[in-house]
Every structure is written in structure tokens, then in C-alpha cells.
Design a protein around this motif. Structure first.
Motif, mmCIF file in Angstrom:
data_model
loop_
_atom_site.group_PDB
_atom_site.id
_atom_site.type_symbol
_atom_site.label_atom_id
_atom_site.label_comp_id
_atom_site.label_asym_id
_atom_site.label_seq_id
_atom_site.Cartn_x
_atom_site.Cartn_y
_atom_site.Cartn_z
ATOM 1 N N MET A 1 0.822 -1.210 0.000
ATOM 2 C CA MET A 1 0.000 0.000 0.000
ATOM 3 C C MET A 1 0.855 1.259 0.000
ATOM 4 O O MET A 1 0.443 2.305 -0.506
ATOM 5 C CB MET A 1 -0.925 -0.014 1.214
ATOM 6 N N ALA A 2 2.076 1.144 0.555
ATOM 7 C CA ALA A 2 2.988 2.290 0.592
ATOM 8 C C ALA A 2 3.769 2.443 -0.718
ATOM 9 O O ALA A 2 4.558 3.375 -0.860
ATOM 10 C CB ALA A 2 3.967 2.139 1.756
ATOM 11 N N GLY A 3 3.552 1.508 -1.659
ATOM 12 C CA GLY A 3 4.186 1.632 -2.975
ATOM 13 C C GLY A 3 5.478 0.864 -3.146
ATOM 14 O O GLY A 3 6.179 1.051 -4.142
ATOM 15 N N ASP A 4 5.800 -0.015 -2.190
ATOM 16 C CA ASP A 4 7.018 -0.814 -2.319
ATOM 17 C C ASP A 4 6.733 -2.000 -3.237
ATOM 18 O O ASP A 4 5.952 -2.886 -2.890
ATOM 19 C CB ASP A 4 7.480 -1.308 -0.947
ATOM 20 N N ILE A 5 7.350 -2.010 -4.425
ATOM 21 C CA ILE A 5 7.009 -3.002 -5.435
ATOM 22 C C ILE A 5 7.421 -4.415 -5.024
ATOM 23 O O ILE A 5 6.737 -5.395 -5.347
ATOM 24 C CB ILE A 5 7.624 -2.616 -6.804
ATOM 25 N N ILE A 6 8.537 -4.537 -4.301
ATOM 26 C CA ILE A 6 8.953 -5.860 -3.828
ATOM 27 C C ILE A 6 7.987 -6.341 -2.750
ATOM 28 O O ILE A 6 7.658 -7.528 -2.675
ATOM 29 C CB ILE A 6 10.399 -5.829 -3.296
ATOM 30 N N GLY A 7 7.490 -5.411 -1.935
ATOM 31 C CA GLY A 7 6.476 -5.758 -0.953
ATOM 32 C C GLY A 7 5.220 -6.277 -1.638
ATOM 33 O O GLY A 7 4.576 -7.212 -1.155
ATOM 34 N N SER A 8 4.878 -5.668 -2.785
ATOM 35 C CA SER A 8 3.718 -6.140 -3.560
ATOM 36 C C SER A 8 3.943 -7.565 -4.054
ATOM 37 O O SER A 8 3.027 -8.393 -4.057
ATOM 38 C CB SER A 8 3.456 -5.204 -4.748
ATOM 39 N N PHE A 9 5.172 -7.867 -4.480
ATOM 40 C CA PHE A 9 5.488 -9.221 -4.929
ATOM 41 C C PHE A 9 5.318 -10.221 -3.789
ATOM 42 O O PHE A 9 4.686 -11.269 -3.953
ATOM 43 C CB PHE A 9 6.915 -9.294 -5.473
ATOM 44 N N PHE A 10 5.868 -9.906 -2.614
ATOM 45 C CA PHE A 10 5.752 -10.816 -1.474
ATOM 46 C C PHE A 10 4.280 -11.018 -1.088
ATOM 47 O O PHE A 10 3.857 -12.139 -0.780
ATOM 48 C CB PHE A 10 6.532 -10.287 -0.272
ATOM 49 N N SER B 1 1.848 -6.771 -11.595
ATOM 50 C CA SER B 1 2.266 -5.401 -11.328
ATOM 51 C C SER B 1 3.762 -5.337 -11.020
ATOM 52 O O SER B 1 4.485 -4.458 -11.525
ATOM 53 C CB SER B 1 1.466 -4.835 -10.151
ATOM 54 N N ALA B 2 4.234 -6.286 -10.205
ATOM 55 C CA ALA B 2 5.660 -6.313 -9.845
ATOM 56 C C ALA B 2 6.526 -6.673 -11.040
ATOM 57 O O ALA B 2 7.649 -6.173 -11.194
ATOM 58 C CB ALA B 2 5.893 -7.301 -8.710
ATOM 59 N N ALA B 3 6.007 -7.541 -11.919
ATOM 60 C CA ALA B 3 6.790 -7.998 -13.072
ATOM 61 C C ALA B 3 6.854 -6.964 -14.187
ATOM 62 O O ALA B 3 7.772 -6.998 -15.004
ATOM 63 C CB ALA B 3 6.197 -9.298 -13.607
ATOM 64 N N THR B 4 5.887 -6.041 -14.235
ATOM 65 C CA THR B 4 5.829 -5.051 -15.326
ATOM 66 C C THR B 4 6.187 -3.646 -14.838
ATOM 67 O O THR B 4 5.985 -2.670 -15.558
ATOM 68 C CB THR B 4 4.421 -5.035 -15.947
ATOM 69 N N ASP B 5 6.698 -3.536 -13.636
ATOM 70 C CA ASP B 5 7.108 -2.246 -13.103
ATOM 71 C C ASP B 5 8.289 -1.699 -13.909
ATOM 72 O O ASP B 5 8.960 -2.430 -14.643
ATOM 73 C CB ASP B 5 7.508 -2.402 -11.630
ATOM 74 N N ASP B 6 8.546 -0.394 -13.780
ATOM 75 C CA ASP B 6 9.699 0.209 -14.462
ATOM 76 C C ASP B 6 10.994 -0.471 -14.047
ATOM 77 O O ASP B 6 11.956 -0.526 -14.819
ATOM 78 C CB ASP B 6 9.767 1.704 -14.140
ATOM 79 N N GLN B 7 10.999 -0.962 -12.819
ATOM 80 C CA GLN B 7 12.123 -1.770 -12.331
ATOM 81 C C GLN B 7 11.550 -3.133 -11.935
ATOM 82 O O GLN B 7 11.316 -3.403 -10.750
ATOM 83 C CB GLN B 7 12.812 -1.092 -11.141
ATOM 84 N N PRO B 8 11.305 -3.993 -12.907
ATOM 85 C CA PRO B 8 10.607 -5.255 -12.646
ATOM 86 C C PRO B 8 11.336 -6.144 -11.644
ATOM 87 O O PRO B 8 12.564 -6.190 -11.593
ATOM 88 C CB PRO B 8 10.542 -5.916 -14.027
ATOM 89 N N VAL B 9 10.543 -6.846 -10.845
ATOM 90 C CA VAL B 9 11.078 -7.785 -9.867
ATOM 91 C C VAL B 9 11.295 -9.116 -10.568
ATOM 92 O O VAL B 9 10.341 -9.761 -11.007
ATOM 93 C CB VAL B 9 10.103 -7.957 -8.678
ATOM 94 N N SER C 1 12.026 -12.060 -9.564
ATOM 95 C CA SER C 1 11.350 -13.212 -8.957
ATOM 96 C C SER C 1 9.886 -13.271 -9.366
ATOM 97 O O SER C 1 9.311 -14.357 -9.526
ATOM 98 C CB SER C 1 11.461 -13.143 -7.433
ATOM 99 N N ALA C 2 9.257 -12.107 -9.547
ATOM 100 C CA ALA C 2 7.864 -12.076 -9.975
ATOM 101 C C ALA C 2 7.739 -12.650 -11.384
ATOM 102 O O ALA C 2 6.806 -13.407 -11.677
ATOM 103 C CB ALA C 2 7.328 -10.655 -9.921
ATOM 104 N N CYS C 3 8.679 -12.303 -12.252
ATOM 105 C CA CYS C 3 8.665 -12.841 -13.620
ATOM 106 C C CYS C 3 8.825 -14.357 -13.595
ATOM 107 O O CYS C 3 8.126 -15.082 -14.323
ATOM 108 C CB CYS C 3 9.788 -12.215 -14.440
#
Length: 229
Positions: free
Chosen positions: A157-166, A190-198, A200-202
Motif C-alpha cells: 500500500m505504501a508503494g514498495d514493489i517488492i512488498g507487492s510481490f511478497f 504489477s511487480a513484473a511489469t514495473d519500471d524496475q521489474p522484480v 522473482s515475480a517474472c
């Protein structure tokens, strides 16, 4: 002249090189004795290995006293250094497992408190790291998946993309009330298509499309290949 030679030469008639007075058998306060010895070494009256060893130990003690002062003031690096010193018997400190554990515990508490302080200020990364700490039993915490999930949710919710992946991972592969594959899949995308993709999400998406997700996603070797690449 070495200290032993000085005493042997003077016999019972030992004169203090600092006060020029005869040294008696009367005991003096330790600070005064230390000051006199240091003055004698500084003046070159006492030389040789005993004087060098005395100087070395005094320097080490000053260093340790400084480290303790910083550690007591909250310096995490100094707390860790003290823990390691007591654990291994370094820096003229005795090997003491109990004191080592005490300082390592203080390191853990300080690190957790720092993360909590950052999280209170809205730091998504700190929220995610708290989640990891509860999930992986870091910093002396007991494993608590419910608490980990709560912090991953806050991090997302705070916008941490890795947090979204977890969070998405737990929603897909978790159990109980937190299981929500549809929401989890969206979070992984969302995590896999971010400007800085995660990465592990991919990878997880590749597995999901390769095997299918409990009837909610169609097996697709093409999609799987896309995400694996």
C-alpha cells in the motif's frame, strides 16, 4: 632501563622518578599509581617490553572504553563489535558468551526499532523488511506469518514493489483467510511489469503459466516462455 632492572638496582632504596621521593610499602589510590607509571613511561624512565606492553594495553583499554560509550549511546556497529569481542575474547576483553549474547540481542532490538521508526514515517521498504524479519525469524524475532503478511500488505500500500510481490506470492500460495489467487496474480503482474521489474515475480509468473494456477490461469507454454525470458 627496564622496570625490573630499575628495581633491582635500587633495592630497598627505590626513589620515584616522578616525585623524587622514596617509595614505601604504603598503598596509593590506583589512579595516582597509573598516572605515575604513565608519566614514567612518557619520560623514558621505564622502557623495554614491560613498558611497551603497558602502553599497548592502555591504548586498547581507551579504545574499548570509547567503543562501550558509543554502544551505550546506540551505535549498532559498536554494539556488534562488543558482541564479537566478548564472543572471541578480543581487544583484551574476556571470552564471555553471556555478554556476547547480551550485545547481539541489543543489536537486534536496535535494528528492529530502527525499522519500526522508518515504517511509522511511511517507509515502504522498512515495512517490507519487517515482514521478512517475521517470516524468516531475523533479528531474534519468532516466526509469525500473520504478522509478516500484515507488513507486506502495508508495504504494498505504501508503494514498495517488492512488498507487492511478497504479498502477491502469499496470496497465491498461502492458506486460510489470506489466500486470494486472483488478487495475488494481479500483484505479481504489477511487480513484473514495473519500471524496475522484480525478477522473482517474472519467474513465478513463468511457473504459473507453465503449470496453470488451480484452474484460474490457462496453461500457456508461450506465456511461460515470455516470463522466463
Amino acid at each position: 632501563m627496564e622496570i625490573e632492572d630499575y628495581i633491582k638496582k635500587r633495592g630497598d632504596d627505590i626513589i620515584s622518578p616522578c616525585t623524587k621521593q622514596k617509595i614505601s610499602k604504603e598503598l596509593y589510590p590506583a589512579p595516582s599509581v597509573l598516572k605515575n607509571i604513565e608519566a614514567g613511561i612518557a619520560a623514558g624512565v621505564y622502557t623495554g617490553e614491560p613498558a611497551e606492553e603497558w602502553t599497548r594495553r592502555r591504548e586498547v583499554k581507551r579504545h574499548v572504553d570509547h567503543v562501550i560509550k558509543l554502544a551505550e549511546a546506540g551505535d549498532v556497529k559498536m554494539m556488534k563489535l562488543l558482541g564479537e569481542s566478548y564472543q572471541k575474547g578480543l581487544n583484551e576483553l574476556p571470552k564471555d558468551d553471556a555478554k556476547a549474547r547480551e550485545w547481539f540481542d541489543r543489536v537486534n532490538r536496535a535494528k528492529i526499532q530502527k525499522l519500526r521508526d522508518r515504517a511509522k514515517e511511511g517507509d515502504g521498504e522498512a515495512m517490507r523488511l519487517l515482514g521478512c524479519a517475521y517470516e524468516e525469524k531475523e533479528f531474534g524475532l519468532e516466526r509469525d506469518l500473520a504478522e509478516a503478511y500484515r507488513w507486506y500488505e502495508k508495504a504494498s500500500m505504501a508503494g514498495d514493489i517488492i512488498g507487492s510481490f511478497f504479498l502477491g506470492y502469499h496470496q497465491i500460495f498461502g492458506s486460510g483467510a489470506n489466500k486470494n489467487p486472483e488478487s495475488g496474480l494481479l500483484l505479481l503482474l504489477s511487480a513484473a511489469t514495473d519500471d524496475q521489474p522484480v525478477d522473482s515475480a517474472c519467474y513465478i509468473l513463468g511457473i504459473i503459466y507453465y503449470k496453470g494456477l488451480s484452474g484460474r490461469t490457462i496453461k500457456s507454454p508461450k506465456q511461460a516462455k515470455y516470463w522466463f525470458e
